[in-house]
Design an enzyme around this catalytic site. Structure first.
Site, PDB file in Angstrom:
ATOM      1  N   THR A 150       2.844  -1.956   8.644  1.00  0.00           N
ATOM      2  CA  THR A 150       3.485  -2.955   9.981  1.00  0.00           C
ATOM      3  C   THR A 150       3.483  -3.860   9.225  1.00  0.00           C
ATOM      4  O   THR A 150       4.028  -5.196  10.156  1.00  0.00           O
ATOM      5  CB  THR A 150       1.986  -3.168  11.159  1.00  0.00           C
ATOM      6  OG1 THR A 150       1.480  -2.967  10.525  1.00  0.00           O
ATOM      7  CG2 THR A 150       2.358  -1.385  11.844  1.00  0.00           C
ATOM      8  N   ASP A 179       0.512  -1.273  -0.422  1.00  0.00           N
ATOM      9  CA  ASP A 179       0.023   0.218  -0.210  1.00  0.00           C
ATOM     10  C   ASP A 179       0.566   1.129   0.122  1.00  0.00           C
ATOM     11  O   ASP A 179       1.841   1.130  -0.083  1.00  0.00           O
ATOM     12  CB  ASP A 179      -0.901  -0.012   1.603  1.00  0.00           C
ATOM     13  CG  ASP A 179      -0.381   0.387   3.066  1.00  0.00           C
ATOM     14  OD1 ASP A 179       0.732   0.392   2.352  1.00  0.00           O
ATOM     15  OD2 ASP A 179      -1.495   0.195   3.846  1.00  0.00           O
ATOM     16  N   HIS A 202       4.724 -31.559  10.378  1.00  0.00           N
ATOM     17  CA  HIS A 202       4.513 -30.092  10.044  1.00  0.00           C
ATOM     18  C   HIS A 202       3.401 -30.367   8.759  1.00  0.00           C
ATOM     19  O   HIS A 202       2.329 -29.275   8.995  1.00  0.00           O
ATOM     20  CB  HIS A 202       5.534 -29.373   9.686  1.00  0.00           C
ATOM     21  CG  HIS A 202       6.251 -29.465  10.126  1.00  0.00           C
ATOM     22  ND1 HIS A 202       6.041 -28.595  11.458  1.00  0.00           N
ATOM     23  CD2 HIS A 202       7.670 -29.896  10.546  1.00  0.00           C
ATOM     24  CE1 HIS A 202       6.929 -29.129  12.170  1.00  0.00           C
ATOM     25  NE2 HIS A 202       8.224 -29.556  11.869  1.00  0.00           N
ATOM     26  N   HIS A 230       7.722 -24.494   8.728  1.00  0.00           N
ATOM     27  CA  HIS A 230       7.063 -25.293   9.525  1.00  0.00           C
ATOM     28  C   HIS A 230       5.631 -24.954   9.517  1.00  0.00           C
ATOM     29  O   HIS A 230       4.504 -26.164   9.315  1.00  0.00           O
ATOM     30  CB  HIS A 230       7.220 -25.028  10.889  1.00  0.00           C
ATOM     31  CG  HIS A 230       8.481 -25.897  11.917  1.00  0.00           C
ATOM     32  ND1 HIS A 230       8.325 -25.816  13.344  1.00  0.00           N
ATOM     33  CD2 HIS A 230       9.331 -26.198  11.647  1.00  0.00           C
ATOM     34  CE1 HIS A 230       9.583 -26.173  13.356  1.00  0.00           C
ATOM     35  NE2 HIS A 230      10.102 -27.097  12.054  1.00  0.00           N
ATOM     36  N   CYS A 272       3.246  -3.367   3.798  1.00  0.00           N
ATOM     37  CA  CYS A 272       2.748  -1.886   4.213  1.00  0.00           C
ATOM     38  C   CYS A 272       3.068  -1.306   5.733  1.00  0.00           C
ATOM     39  O   CYS A 272       4.358  -1.702   5.456  1.00  0.00           O
ATOM     40  CB  CYS A 272       1.253  -2.494   4.465  1.00  0.00           C
ATOM     41  SG  CYS A 272       1.094  -3.468   5.749  1.00  0.00           S
TER      42      CYS A 272
HETATM   43  C1  RB5 Z   1      -1.732   2.702   6.541  1.00  0.00           C
HETATM   44  O1  RB5 Z   1      -2.362   3.729   6.784  1.00  0.00           O
HETATM   45  C2  RB5 Z   1      -0.954   1.591   7.399  1.00  0.00           C
HETATM   46  O2  RB5 Z   1      -3.212   1.298   8.358  1.00  0.00           O
HETATM   47  C3  RB5 Z   1      -1.317   0.178   6.434  1.00  0.00           C
HETATM   48  O3  RB5 Z   1       0.040   1.016   5.928  1.00  0.00           O
HETATM   49  C4  RB5 Z   1      -1.087  -0.789   7.110  1.00  0.00           C
HETATM   50  O4  RB5 Z   1       0.214  -0.508   8.443  1.00  0.00           O
HETATM   51  C5  RB5 Z   1      -2.439  -1.481   8.247  1.00  0.00           C
HETATM   52  O5  RB5 Z   1      -1.966  -2.359   8.709  1.00  0.00           O
END
Ligand code: RB5
Length: 143
Positions: free
Chosen positions: A65, A7, A131, A96, A63
């Site tokens: 996180t 994203d 596994h 695994h 993304c």
């Molecule tokens: C975008 O701002 C953010 O929410 C997205 O990149 C991500 O971290 C969501 O899990």
């Protein structure tokens, strides 16, 4: 074939990963975004569909996180997506869990570590054996 998507929060990390794949002559498919703001579940769906269709063997979703991408990807039958921030988890989610999607966060880890995780994810084989039984039980949960 590796399919990759991001994203707007992880465009730079995706570009670095693509350069890294190119340097190693690893074939890839880029499902966007190229920079415009988007909703990560839409990209996760596009990437995962390429795996389910058999066009790609593994996927990489990035993304902010890595978490949102993994939650979305794991809703798709046949996808085993893992958010990884370290070498050990990345190695063992292949050995695994037979993870087929690696998720990472550009706002969480540095590019150097992310590229190392990409290499581990691509190179490490699933161990099978006991596994496989456990992965089969994950698949059974999808029914
Ligand atoms: C975008 O701002 C953010 O929410 C997205 O990149 C991500 O971290 C969501 O899990």
């Amino acid at each position: 074939m590796i399919v990759i998507g991001c994203d707007h929060a992880a465009v730079n990390l995706k570009k670095a990963i693509i350069e890294h794949l190119k340097e190693q002559n690893i074939a890839y498919l880029d499902m966007g975004t190229d920079g415009e703001a988007c909703d990560y579940p839409d990209i996760a769906e596009k990437v995962c569909n390429k795996i389910i269709s058999g066009e790609a063997e593994k996927g990489i979703l990035v993304c902010g996180t890595g978490v949102g991408m993994s939650i979305a990807a794991n809703k798709i039958k046949g996808i085993r997506a893992a958010v990884c921030n370290d070498c050990f988890s990345t190695r063992y989610t292949r050995k695994h869990n037979n993870a087929n999607v690696l998720c990472m966060g550009e706002r969480v880890i540095g590019t150097g570590l992310a590229l190392e995780l990409v290499d581990i994810f691509i190179e490490t084989e699933f161990e099978g054996g006991r596994h496989q039984r456990r992965v089969d039980k994950i698949s059974a949960l999808e029914k």
